[in-house]
Design a protein around this motif. Structure first.
Motif: not given
Length: 292
Positions: A38-47
């Motif tokens: 299960q994944f959260p509705d919102s995921i913020c990816l950062t480099s």
């Protein structure tokens, strides 16, 4: 296919387990295999490799996803293994540019230290820093090395379990599944020799933490066939190993040269795992000491 992968995975994980652990590992693999993550509705990816880049993560429906969840308790370099992940991800991008996605999820106990480590390693892939540990709370991951990394199909179901940068056979299994090749065990077909060690542990004693220490282990090929060392993996990025990659003929030796450089003052106990074509492989060696 699913049952075959499960049996393969259990066999791989059991290779380095004590006899008393076999039933537990088999039970856990069977329980987790086929589960849907299960994944959260919102995921913020950062480099963080260069200028900080942030983007909202949209769940890609590629054929496979490698999900790697890590908390950063303890030695950050030991837990993250960023250089190994970077090498493998680059290889996946080259071989299967549209077939597999890698999702690196970190639950930091020290966010600044984590970000510094990402920058120092020039890790140019986007990561999800999950400060609230949302993904873990949703899926109730086990706090074990073998059960924090998963290969998921396009429906987010687990098809394989294990850390491919720490276990070469798990890596081979992941690549075989991703490539679509037939999954088959090479364990029984592997030509095995016999080896012995001059010792299996070294105490480096007390020393200044900002000084590098060196030691070595000698491996003797006491079998009748050439010895091939497939890989040597350390439990920490602060431990480096150098050795010849050439086959070691019967009656000859190979030296593992070990270098240890502490990141901070600490009592340490590090493991070095040797993967090779010898009976009872892999083998675990140990260095310990007090970096003051």
């Amino acid at each position: 296919m699913t049952r075959l992968v499960s049996l393969m995975l259990i066999a791989i994980l059991l290779l380095s387990c004590k006899e008393s652990e076999q039933n537990r590992i088999a039970r856990l693999v069977n329980e987790w295999n086929g589960k849907t993550i299960q994944f959260p509705d919102s995921i913020c990816l950062t480099s963080y490799a260069g200028d900080t880049v942030m983007t909202k993560y949209t769940r890609e429906r590629s054929s496979y996803t490698i999900l790697n969840y890590v908390d950063t308790i303890g030695c950050v370099s030991c837990r993250l293994q960023l250089p190994r992940w970077k090498t493998m991800m680059e290889e996946l991008d080259s071989l299967y540019p549209t077939r597999v996605t890698c999702l690196m999820v970190f639950n930091p106990k020290g966010k600044r230290k984590l970000i510094k480590h990402l920058k120092n390693n020039q890790f140019n892939y986007c990561v999800y820093i999950d400060e609230r540990d949302t993904l873990n709370r949703m899926n109730k991951f086990l706090n074990e090395e073998d059960f924090g990394t998963f290969l998921l199909d396009k429906n987010d179901k687990i098809v394989a379990i294990g850390n491919p940068v720490l276990k070469p056979r798990v890596r081979d299994l992941y690549f075989n599944i991703i490539s679509g090749e037939t999954v088959a065990s090479s364990v029984d077909k592997e030509v095995l020799t016999a080896i012995s060690f001059d010792k299996n542990k070294v105490d480096l004693g007390n020393f200044s933490w900002n000084k590098e220490r060196e030691t070595e282990f000698v491996i003797s090929n006491v079998g009748k066939l050439p010895l091939v060392i497939n890989d040597v993996i350390t439990s920490c990025g602060c431990t480096k190993v150098d050795y010849t990659k050439k086959p070691v003929l019967p009656g000859e030796n190979v030296i593992l040269k070990i270098k240890y450089k502490a990141e901070q003052p600490e009592h340490f106990n590090k493991t070095i795992t040797v993967y090779c074509n010898a009976e009872n492989a892999p083998f675990k060696l140990n260095i310990s000491g007090n970096a003051k």
